[in-house]
Design a protein around this motif. Structure first.
Motif, short mmCIF file in Angstrom:
data_model
loop_
_atom_site.label_atom_id
_atom_site.label_comp_id
_atom_site.label_asym_id
_atom_site.label_seq_id
_atom_site.Cartn_x
_atom_site.Cartn_y
_atom_site.Cartn_z
N HIS A 241 0.82 -1.22 0.00
CA HIS A 241 0.00 0.00 0.00
C HIS A 241 0.86 1.27 0.00
O HIS A 241 0.38 2.35 0.36
N CYS A 251 -7.52 1.21 -4.94
CA CYS A 251 -7.06 0.00 -4.23
C CYS A 251 -8.13 -0.46 -3.25
O CYS A 251 -8.97 0.32 -2.81
N CYS A 253 -7.75 -0.90 -0.28
CA CYS A 253 -7.58 -0.21 0.99
C CYS A 253 -8.27 1.15 0.98
O CYS A 253 -8.35 1.84 1.99
N CYS A 258 -1.79 2.40 -5.20
CA CYS A 258 -0.94 1.57 -4.33
C CYS A 258 -0.14 0.57 -5.19
O CYS A 258 -0.60 0.16 -6.26
#
Ligand SMILES: [Zn+2]
Length: 393
Positions: A241, A251, A253, A258
């Protein structure tokens, strides 16, 4: 005096446990104890049957003339059990403390498996490998268990819902301990890969190591001073990340650009699926790459460059001796590694990468399982060793 003697004995046992096999001179060097102290402790271990001697092996420390007699712990000194949960498999093994795997088994297991289903299967496998090895359960010092997700260091719970949905909020170590009746420590897959390469593979004998796992996700296992670095909450090494391309793909996340969105096997497979107008799997990426497919090779090379940017930053911070690239994409070899090395050399400060080696991992798909065993051997502070120490009396 007794506690000093016991402490010294534990240092020698821990050094043997970490190394698997070592000469008396090597034990003196790594423990900082005098040769005579080490000799006395080793004699005690030999007399009590906890350790044995074997001839020196090539590849050990360089010595002129006759190779030194090596010492290793016997199975009676203790055993380690390793459990590795992947997204699609379960592997279990038992080893002795000389790092010899005594029995090992695996099966496919669905990525969406629930924690309950997975842990029940693991408990059955542990019974099976112990029986196969003729091993006494009472001699098992501990169980290392790998999960492909970040683990909360304080609660032992799986943190990321998007990665392992069936396990979220489960205290995996406590649940496994209840089923196995053995002490269990849980670690994420990249950290275990790092420990495995340290104990058995490309990082053997090193103390400053970064292991990069490139598979469906990307993570790093960091070894400093010979010890695993986990960070305060267990999140150290989330290199997947690191933002490489501001404004890049979204991403899982929640961020954009990332490393994982640019260089994971999944991201490469997704791009190839579009260009080839067919479903391409991670395995197929490697096949196409090996067969010389131009698009696959280009994308793997691009992945190497993206990983190189993140690794260069990591090298500036940690100055490791070696970077080991494992996981599925590690099998792409020089197609991945050459652009990765070039980018690291171009981006890192020269002194941080002067003597740096960047190599592929050598343990392949067994890395995490072996790492789960290595967790028991290397992280002795995380496992009690009452039997070893009680026999010191
Ligand atoms: Zn991300």
């Amino acid at each position: 005096m007794a506690s000093l003697r016991e402490g010294n004995r534990k240092r020698v046992i821990d050094a043997l446990r970490e190394r698997g096999i070592a000469s008396r001179a090597e034990l003196a060097r790594v423990t900082g104890l005098s040769r005579s102290t080490v000799s006395t402790i080793v004699s005690d271990l030999l007399d009590s049957g906890l350790a044995g001697e074997r001839d020196g092996e090539p590849g050990g420390e360089a010595h002129a003339g006759r190779p030194p007699v090596m010492v290793s712990l016997n199975p009676s000194a203790g055993l380690a059990v390793g459990i590795d949960f992947g997204h699609r498999h379960l592997r279990v093994a038992v080893s002795d403390l000389s790092h010899t795997v005594l029995a090992e088994t695996w099966r496919e297991l669905n990525v969406d498996h629930s924690a309950d289903h997975g842990l029940t299967a693991a408990a059955e496998f542990v019974d099976q490998v112990l029986e196969e090895a003729g091993a006494d359960r009472a001699r098992v010092l501990g169980v290392g268990m790998g999960l492909p997700a970040p683990i909360d260091r304080t609660t032992g719970a799986v943190r990321a819902a998007s990665i392992l949905p069936g396990w979220v909020g489960v205290d995996a170590a406590a649940e496994a301990e209840a089923r196995l009746g053995l002490p269990v420590e849980v670690e994420n897959d990249a950290n275990l890969g790092a420990l495995a390469e340290l104990a058995w593979g490309a990082a053997k004998g090193r103390s400053e190591v970064a292991y990069i796992k490139v598979s469906t996700g990307i993570g790093a296992g960091l070894i400093s001073g010979g010890r695993l670095q986990q960070g305060v909450g267990g999140t150290a090494g989330e290199i997947g990340h690191a933002v490489i391309s501001d404004g890049g793909p979204v991403c899982r996340c929640g961020n954009r650009g990332c490393l994982e969105t640019l260089a994971s096997t999944r991201s490469i497979a997704d791009l190839l699926s579009v260009s080839r107008a067919e479903e391409v799997s991670g395995r197929r990426v490697l096949e196409l790459c090996a067969a010389g497919d131009a698009a696959a090779q280009r994308l793997v090379g691009d992945a190497g460059r993206a990983i190189g940017v993140a690794v260069a930053n990591l090298c500036n911070l940690l100055n490791p001796q070696c970077v080991i690239v494992g996981g599925d994409l590690g099998a792409a070899g020089e197609t991945l590694l050459e652009p990765l090395r070039d980018t690291v050399r171009r981006n890192a400060i020269p002194s941080a990468v002067e003597d740096l080696e960047i190599v592929a991992g050598v343990l392949g798909e067994r890395a995490e399982l072996l790492g789960a065993l290595a967790l028991v051997m290397h992280e002795s502070d995380r496992f009690a060793t009452p039997e070893l120490l009680s026999e010191a009396a």
